[in-house]
Scaffold this active site. Structure first.
Site, mmCIF file in Angstrom:
data_model
loop_
_atom_site.group_PDB
_atom_site.id
_atom_site.type_symbol
_atom_site.label_atom_id
_atom_site.label_comp_id
_atom_site.label_asym_id
_atom_site.label_seq_id
_atom_site.Cartn_x
_atom_site.Cartn_y
_atom_site.Cartn_z
ATOM 1 N N GLU A 1 -3.387 -3.180 9.769
ATOM 2 C CA GLU A 1 -2.155 -3.940 9.594
ATOM 3 C C GLU A 1 -2.528 -5.325 9.060
ATOM 4 O O GLU A 1 -3.673 -5.767 9.194
ATOM 5 C CB GLU A 1 -1.445 -4.089 10.938
ATOM 6 C CG GLU A 1 -1.047 -2.770 11.579
ATOM 7 C CD GLU A 1 -0.143 -1.941 10.694
ATOM 8 O OE1 GLU A 1 0.897 -2.449 10.241
ATOM 9 O OE2 GLU A 1 -0.479 -0.785 10.424
ATOM 10 N N THR B 1 0.831 -1.224 0.000
ATOM 11 C CA THR B 1 0.000 0.000 0.000
ATOM 12 C C THR B 1 0.860 1.266 0.000
ATOM 13 O O THR B 1 0.693 2.148 -0.836
ATOM 14 C CB THR B 1 -0.904 -0.007 1.254
ATOM 15 O OG1 THR B 1 -1.591 -1.250 1.287
ATOM 16 C CG2 THR B 1 -1.899 1.112 1.247
ATOM 17 N N ASP C 1 -0.387 -1.191 17.994
ATOM 18 C CA ASP C 1 0.114 -0.240 17.002
ATOM 19 C C ASP C 1 0.176 1.170 17.614
ATOM 20 O O ASP C 1 1.174 1.887 17.458
ATOM 21 C CB ASP C 1 -0.832 -0.282 15.788
ATOM 22 C CG ASP C 1 -0.475 0.733 14.727
ATOM 23 O OD1 ASP C 1 0.438 0.454 13.932
ATOM 24 O OD2 ASP C 1 -1.101 1.807 14.693
ATOM 25 N N GLY D 1 -3.352 4.846 5.163
ATOM 26 C CA GLY D 1 -3.709 4.808 3.740
ATOM 27 C C GLY D 1 -2.511 5.126 2.863
ATOM 28 O O GLY D 1 -1.524 5.702 3.322
ATOM 29 N N VAL E 1 4.297 7.449 12.368
ATOM 30 C CA VAL E 1 3.252 7.918 13.285
ATOM 31 C C VAL E 1 2.355 8.925 12.581
ATOM 32 O O VAL E 1 2.834 9.883 11.975
ATOM 33 C CB VAL E 1 3.866 8.604 14.534
ATOM 34 C CG1 VAL E 1 2.778 8.966 15.532
ATOM 35 C CG2 VAL E 1 4.936 7.744 15.175
ATOM 36 N N LYS F 1 3.429 3.688 18.502
ATOM 37 C CA LYS F 1 3.503 5.085 18.052
ATOM 38 C C LYS F 1 3.734 6.041 19.221
ATOM 39 O O LYS F 1 4.526 6.976 19.115
ATOM 40 C CB LYS F 1 2.234 5.442 17.281
ATOM 41 C CG LYS F 1 2.170 4.729 15.919
ATOM 42 C CD LYS F 1 0.800 4.813 15.289
ATOM 43 C CE LYS F 1 0.770 4.170 13.909
ATOM 44 N NZ LYS F 1 -0.581 4.018 13.374
HETATM 45 N N1 HSE Z 1 -2.795 0.286 10.807
HETATM 46 C C1 HSE Z 1 -2.377 1.628 11.003
HETATM 47 C C2 HSE Z 1 -3.587 2.439 11.394
HETATM 48 C C3 HSE Z 1 -1.780 2.161 9.745
HETATM 49 O O1 HSE Z 1 -4.707 1.938 11.301
HETATM 50 O O2 HSE Z 1 -3.428 3.572 11.834
HETATM 51 C C4 HSE Z 1 -1.029 3.436 9.939
HETATM 52 O O3 HSE Z 1 0.033 3.281 10.816
#
Ligand code: HSE
Length: 432
Positions: A187, A12, A198, A303, A129, A202
């Site tokens: 992810e 992506t 996640d 995205g 981030v 961050k």
């Molecule tokens: N999976 C992550 C999110 C992608 O949904 O924010 C961006 O880091």
């Protein structure tokens, strides 16, 4: 002058990055001096959204990070390995690195920065981030004059998308998760998103930048959104809140030595709070410091295009420095990182916060009295107690506490669990 990129990964974000680099018209003139030399992929046969000359595609990622012609390695494969080893190997071979890999940087930043500083190369991670939101470089550069106090963020687009859909359209958790995956937000393994991991990666990156120390990833307390039900969403609404997954880094005032609180959890956010209105895949990060006061960064947090925008900005930052200083004896201190000591992090039990708690209990005389007594004995003061509905035979009691020490609240809950009339405690959610 031409600067050559080795791209690891054409998923992506990789495809979005190639798309920008191949179409520099109307963008910053610096982009015209950047070319894609090689692209590392898992399979050469896969059909792709972007057309690239077949001769630059390879499945040999090691050959890219050791290629003497390449100036900057852009790591967009994600996951811990082989990403970490490839980053280190690229550094060892004198390449600058741009990465969107929050999992690697949250765990191995000290090792990676140490290697990069020794090799006099940059490792930039704006895309790790907040997707397309500039937050990493602002913390390092534009806001660098401040003493930071709080970073409070909605930093996971997938969970924000899910919570928004559940709140606005009453959609079921599983159904919205599938949609988020199809849109390319989640992810590969969505447990990292919905489990809060996640977001924890961050906030540990942001805390390290804001507070100038190394952060142990395991010091970040983490709860995800998998237990949030439509009942909680509708109680939040009735009480004047929305539920958001917040990532919080807070410096405890007057702590000597300096201590941080680092946590990720679903939170009741008052509807009037600026973070309450961040919806869908958008992220927002509220930064508070002195003498700045508050600023909020807001935009698309995941995205292809937005994240690629951040990746390419990092590439341009490096190219900009290389232009003026190709054989740097010293790294630019505004772009490089060299945290020395580990940040001290206070345990979750010492956090002071309000709590929303939903109890299911037998509808018998004295239950609310017993609850009140147990809370009182542990110094937990209550702001409101409501009993609105039933779930089957069981009465549903919702309690909101005043700001209390989490350790005391937990002790009270332990005692309450042993009360005969209390059948279940389905939800405990902190209140901002
Ligand atoms: N999976 C992550 C999110 C992608 O949904 O924010 C961006 O880091």
């Amino acid at each position: 002058m031409a600067f050559k990129i080795g791209l690891l990964g054409l998923g992506t974000v990789g495809a979005g990055t190639a798309e920008i680099l191949l179409n520099p018209e109307g963008r910053h003139p610096l982009l015209q001096d950047i070319t894609i030399e090689q692209v590392g992929v898992k399979s050469l046969d896969k059909k792709r959204s972007i057309e690239l000359p077949t001769e630059i595609l390879t499945t040999d990622l090691e050959a890219i990070v050791t290629n003497p012609d390449i100036d900057i390695v852009v790591e967009l494969i994600g996951g811990l390995e082989p990403a970490r080893s490839l980053i280190l190997k690229a550094i060892e071979h004198g390449k600058h690195v741009v990465t969107a890999n929050k999992a690697v940087m949250a765990r191995f930043a000290p090792e990676i920065y140490e290697a990069a500083n020794k090799a006099k190369v940059y490792v930039l991670l704006e895309a790790a981030v907040g997707g397309g939101i500039p937050i990493v470089e602002p913390l390092k550069q534009s806001l660098g004059a401040n003493r930071f106090e709080n970073i409070i963020g909605i930093v996971n687009g997938t969970t924000n998308y899910i919570l928004t859909q559940m709140t606005q359209n009453g959609v079921d958790f599983e159904e919205v998760l599938k949609e988020a995956q199809a849109l390319g937000y989640a992810e590969a393994d969505p447990t990292a998103d919905v489990g809060g991991l996640d977001a924890a990666d961050k906030i540990s990156i942001l805390a390290s930048l804001a507070f100038g120390g190394k952060v142990k990833r395991e010091d970040v307390y983490c709860e995800g959104i998998t237990k949030i039900t439509s009942s909680d969403i509708s109680y939040a609404e009735k009480l004047g809140f929305v539920i958001k997954l917040l990532a919080i880094a807070h410096k405890l005032p007057q702590s000597e030595p300096e201590k941080l609180q680092l946590r990720v959890h679903p939170t009741f956010v008052p509807k009037s709070h600026p973070l309450a209105n961040i919806n869908g895949v958008n992220n927002a990060i509220l930064v508070e410091g002195q003498p700045l006061g508050q600023v909020m960064f807001y935009g698309p947090g995941a995205g292809s295009g937005p994240t690629a925008s951040a990746v390419v900005a990092d590439i341009m930052n490096i190219v900009g420095v290389l232009y003026s200083n190709n054989k740097a004896e010293k790294l630019d201190p505004l772009l490089s990182c060299s945290p020395q000591n580990y940040c001290l992090v206070s345990p979750i039990e010492d956090v002071y916060t309000r709590f929303y708690t939903r109890f299911l209990c037998a509808d018998v005389p004295g239950v609310i009295g017993h609850l009140g007594m147990a809370f009182g004995e542990h110094d937990v003061s209550l702001e409101s107690v409501v009993q609105i509905g039933f779930q089957g035979e069981l009465a549903e009691i919702v309690v909101v506490t005043h700001k209390v020490r989490e350790g005391n609240f937990r002790s009270a809950i332990e005692e309450i669990q042993s009360l005969n009339a209390i059948k279940n405690i389905p939800s405990i959610i902190r209140v901002l």
